[in-house]
Design a protein around this motif. Structure first.
Motif, short mmCIF file in Angstrom:
data_model
loop_
_atom_site.label_atom_id
_atom_site.label_comp_id
_atom_site.label_asym_id
_atom_site.label_seq_id
_atom_site.Cartn_x
_atom_site.Cartn_y
_atom_site.Cartn_z
N ALA A 1 58.29 59.33 25.96
CA ALA A 1 57.46 58.45 26.79
C ALA A 1 56.09 58.28 26.15
CB ALA A 1 57.31 59.03 28.19
N GLN A 2 55.62 57.04 26.16
CA GLN A 2 54.30 56.74 25.60
C GLN A 2 53.50 55.94 26.62
OE1 GLN A 2 54.35 54.40 22.02
NE2 GLN A 2 52.14 54.44 21.78
N LEU A 3 52.29 56.41 26.90
CA LEU A 3 51.40 55.66 27.77
C LEU A 3 50.94 54.41 27.02
CD1 LEU A 3 49.61 55.33 30.31
CD2 LEU A 3 47.91 56.79 29.18
N THR A 4 51.30 53.24 27.53
CA THR A 4 51.00 52.00 26.81
C THR A 4 49.94 51.14 27.46
OG1 THR A 4 52.93 51.00 27.90
CG2 THR A 4 53.23 51.82 25.66
N THR A 5 49.77 51.24 28.78
CA THR A 5 48.78 50.41 29.46
C THR A 5 48.17 51.16 30.65
OG1 THR A 5 50.14 48.46 28.97
CG2 THR A 5 48.33 48.16 30.52
N ASN A 6 46.85 51.13 30.72
CA ASN A 6 46.13 51.60 31.91
C ASN A 6 45.61 50.37 32.65
OD1 ASN A 6 46.11 54.58 31.81
ND2 ASN A 6 45.04 54.27 29.86
N GLN A 7 45.94 50.27 33.93
CA GLN A 7 45.56 49.12 34.72
C GLN A 7 44.72 49.54 35.92
OE1 GLN A 7 49.56 47.83 35.71
NE2 GLN A 7 49.50 46.24 34.14
N ARG A 8 43.98 48.60 36.45
CA ARG A 8 43.25 48.85 37.69
C ARG A 8 43.54 47.72 38.67
NH1 ARG A 8 37.63 51.06 36.63
NH2 ARG A 8 38.94 52.93 36.51
N LEU A 9 43.86 48.09 39.88
CA LEU A 9 44.05 47.12 40.95
C LEU A 9 42.71 46.88 41.63
CD1 LEU A 9 45.95 45.45 42.82
CD2 LEU A 9 46.15 47.51 44.23
N TYR A 10 42.36 45.59 41.79
CA TYR A 10 41.13 45.20 42.47
C TYR A 10 41.46 44.41 43.73
CZ TYR A 10 38.25 46.31 38.34
OH TYR A 10 37.59 46.94 37.31
N ARG A 11 40.58 44.54 44.71
CA ARG A 11 40.64 43.76 45.95
C ARG A 11 39.35 42.96 46.09
NH1 ARG A 11 40.86 47.74 49.38
NH2 ARG A 11 43.05 47.71 49.97
N LEU A 12 39.48 41.70 46.49
CA LEU A 12 38.30 40.86 46.66
C LEU A 12 37.49 41.29 47.88
CD1 LEU A 12 36.71 38.36 45.71
CD2 LEU A 12 38.17 36.98 47.21
N GLY A 13 36.18 41.49 47.65
CA GLY A 13 35.26 41.74 48.75
C GLY A 13 34.59 40.43 49.13
N THR A 14 33.30 40.32 48.84
CA THR A 14 32.57 39.08 49.08
C THR A 14 32.64 38.21 47.83
OG1 THR A 14 31.07 40.17 50.63
CG2 THR A 14 30.36 38.06 49.69
N LEU A 15 33.28 37.07 47.94
CA LEU A 15 33.42 36.19 46.77
C LEU A 15 32.05 35.66 46.36
CD1 LEU A 15 35.27 34.70 44.79
CD2 LEU A 15 35.47 32.87 46.48
N THR A 16 31.75 35.82 45.06
CA THR A 16 30.48 35.35 44.50
C THR A 16 30.78 34.48 43.28
OG1 THR A 16 29.47 37.45 45.20
CG2 THR A 16 28.20 36.08 43.67
N PRO A 17 31.03 33.19 43.49
CA PRO A 17 31.36 32.31 42.37
C PRO A 17 30.22 32.27 41.36
CG PRO A 17 31.83 31.25 44.47
CD PRO A 17 31.03 32.48 44.78
N PRO A 18 30.53 32.02 40.08
CA PRO A 18 29.48 31.93 39.07
C PRO A 18 28.51 30.80 39.40
CG PRO A 18 31.58 31.12 38.20
CD PRO A 18 31.87 31.77 39.51
N ASP A 19 27.23 31.08 39.23
CA ASP A 19 26.20 30.08 39.54
C ASP A 19 25.14 30.12 38.45
OD1 ASP A 19 24.59 28.21 40.78
OD2 ASP A 19 23.82 29.63 42.27
#
Length: 289
Positions: free
Chosen positions: A128-146
């Motif tokens: 077994a080889q660790l190939t990818t580390n991922q992070r799950l994100y959840r949207l809080g307050t949406l802040t579009p680029p400005d």
């Protein structure tokens, strides 16, 4: 977690699996987002949604019949496993190896995936080889680029099929391999349910895309997000991700989610700037015999 008698049940019948474990999956939609979206696609499109080989399902019950964990695999993808105790991961590895399953890898919460990978090595002799580390994100307050980059967001249509397929193939290659599914069929399915959005420049040239999976159990997951290398650095990915996230909220999603590769600090920083917050780390381990 209560004391669990590791009693894993295996089936290839989606209806049986959802009848037994559907409530468990819906109890934590964010943490179970992958299995929720996969089973939803299988229910709507049949097993051909992921490939010609039938899927496999498993669920773990305690002595009272309560479900504590689930697993599924749609070949050729890795086994997807929800959080569970190391001894339960070992018991699943035993059941699957004894049943003759040949697994290419495992994907799940980082500690659970590591426990299963260790058990699979011990029981099968695979490496077994660790190939990818991922992070799950959840949207809080949406802040579009400005300010947003020049242009606008628009849904992809059938006229965009070739470009969506091309970018899906490029995204798959950029994230570690060849596409597991036919890019053309993938593009057709995503466009059909309004699941691809472009950011396009004022002259109507697409420069980035973001996908959104159908809403299941109140959650919508954003995937994939792709900008061709020559077009990066202009804020297009942030703009299109913010647009898709806003659309998901407008569609009534209680949770808007996405995964990132922790090896890519640029994307992790980008999503946090527009309002996404970490939920849990996941990992992919690949098996080789």
């Amino acid at each position: 977690m209560a004391s669990v008698a590791p009693d894993w049940h295996l089936t290839r019948d989606l209806e049986v699996f959802l009848d037994c474990a559907g409530g468990f999956l819906r109890s934590e939609p964010a943490l179970h987002t992958v299995q929720l979206t996969v089973t939803d696609a299988l229910a709507r499109q049949g097993s051909a949604a992921y490939g010609p080989k039938p899927p496999h399902f498993a669920w773990l019950t305690d002595r009272d019949g309560a479900v504590w964990a689930t697993a599924l695999r749609t070949p050729p993808y890795e086994l997807n496993l929800t959080a569970t105790a190391p001894e339960a991961a070992d018991a699943l590895a035993a059941r699957l190896s004894e049943a003759g399953h040949a697994l290419p890898g495992v994907n799940g919460p980082a500690d659970t995936a590591a426990a299963f990978a260790t058990a699979w090595e011990r029981r099968t002799g695979a490496t077994a080889q660790l190939t990818t580390n991922q992070r799950l994100y959840r949207l809080g307050t949406l802040t579009p680029p400005d300010p947003a980059p020049p242009g606008r967001a628009r849904l992809a249509t059938g006229d965009d099929h070739a470009l969506v397929a091309q970018w899906h193939a490029e995204f798959s290659t950029a994230t570690g391999g060849r596409p597991m599914r036919d890019p053309g069929r993938w593009a057709e399915g995503r466009i059909a349910h309004g699941g691809i959005t472009f950011w396009e420049t004022p002259d109507s040239t697409p420069v980035s895309m973001a996908g959104a999976l159908p809403k299941v159990a109140g959650q919508i997951r954003i995937a994939p997000v792709y900008t061709p290398p020559a077009l990066r650095g202009h804020g297009y990915a942030a703009a299109v991700t913010a647009a898709v996230s806003r659309a998901a909220q407008a569609a009534g999603a209680d949770e808007v989610l996405l995964f990132t590769d922790l090896a890519n600090p640029t994307s992790n920083a980008l999503y946090q700037r527009i309002g996404y917050r970490p939920v849990r780390d996941f990992a992919v381990h690949t098996f080789r015999t």
